[in-house]
Scaffold this motif. Sequence first.
Motif, PDB file in Angstrom:
ATOM      1  N   PHE A   1       0.813  -1.201   0.000  1.00 22.01           N
ATOM      2  CA  PHE A   1       0.000   0.000   0.000  1.00 22.01           C
ATOM      3  C   PHE A   1       0.848   1.253   0.000  1.00 22.01           C
ATOM      4  O   PHE A   1       1.824   1.362   0.736  1.00 22.01           O
ATOM      5  CB  PHE A   1      -0.947  -0.022   1.205  1.00 22.01           C
ATOM      6  CG  PHE A   1      -1.880  -1.190   1.160  1.00 22.01           C
ATOM      7  CD1 PHE A   1      -1.554  -2.372   1.791  1.00 22.01           C
ATOM      8  CD2 PHE A   1      -3.069  -1.108   0.456  1.00 22.01           C
ATOM      9  CE1 PHE A   1      -2.390  -3.465   1.731  1.00 22.01           C
ATOM     10  CE2 PHE A   1      -3.908  -2.189   0.376  1.00 22.01           C
ATOM     11  CZ  PHE A   1      -3.575  -3.366   1.011  1.00 22.01           C
TER      12      PHE A   1
ATOM     13  N   ASN B   1       1.220  -3.799   7.581  1.00 21.20           N
ATOM     14  CA  ASN B   1       0.203  -3.218   6.686  1.00 21.20           C
ATOM     15  C   ASN B   1      -0.964  -2.642   7.479  1.00 21.20           C
ATOM     16  O   ASN B   1      -2.127  -2.814   7.115  1.00 21.20           O
ATOM     17  CB  ASN B   1      -0.319  -4.274   5.699  1.00 21.20           C
ATOM     18  CG  ASN B   1       0.426  -4.239   4.381  1.00 21.20           C
ATOM     19  OD1 ASN B   1       1.176  -3.307   4.086  1.00 21.20           O
ATOM     20  ND2 ASN B   1       0.234  -5.259   3.572  1.00 21.20           N
TER      21      ASN B   1
ATOM     22  N   ALA C   1      -7.273   2.759   1.651  1.00 25.92           N
ATOM     23  CA  ALA C   1      -5.915   2.389   1.281  1.00 25.92           C
ATOM     24  C   ALA C   1      -5.780   2.353  -0.230  1.00 25.92           C
ATOM     25  O   ALA C   1      -6.679   1.857  -0.929  1.00 25.92           O
ATOM     26  CB  ALA C   1      -5.546   1.037   1.876  1.00 25.92           C
TER      27      ALA C   1
ATOM     28  N   THR D   1      -3.324   0.958  -3.216  1.00 23.54           N
ATOM     29  CA  THR D   1      -2.221   0.034  -3.433  1.00 23.54           C
ATOM     30  C   THR D   1      -1.150   0.685  -4.302  1.00 23.54           C
ATOM     31  O   THR D   1      -1.358   1.748  -4.905  1.00 23.54           O
ATOM     32  CB  THR D   1      -2.694  -1.261  -4.104  1.00 23.54           C
ATOM     33  OG1 THR D   1      -2.996  -0.981  -5.489  1.00 23.54           O
ATOM     34  CG2 THR D   1      -3.922  -1.837  -3.427  1.00 23.54           C
TER      35      THR D   1
END
Length: 114
Positions: free
Chosen positions: A29, A74, A95, A97
């Motif tokens: 991310f 993460n 989030a 990526t």
Amino acid sequence: QVQLVESGGGLVQPGGSLRLSCAASGSLFNVMAWYRQAPGNQRELVAAVTRGGNTDYLDSVRGRLTISRDNAKNTVYLQMNSLKPEDTAVYYCKATTMFGQVRWGQGTQVTVSS
């Protein structure tokens, strides 16, 4: 499959503290962020953090709310101190990526009330 799982919301008195967590899985991310939406209002960005640790905040929360992340896990956190009734909202984790996909968490309710 990219998934976000939020936790940590609840009811707190004015001046109190809460810590939100958002565990992401399924990718690497780039930017991770917290948004909030109060009844009758649009969703707004509260705080964001890049993979490198750069942060940005909504002016009204600066100095009270702190965003951080653990890249190994993460996971992104939102430490909320000196909470006010106007912080009451559903808080959403977002989030992005490394490939540009955007995912949202399911939302967690934060209520600040005496």
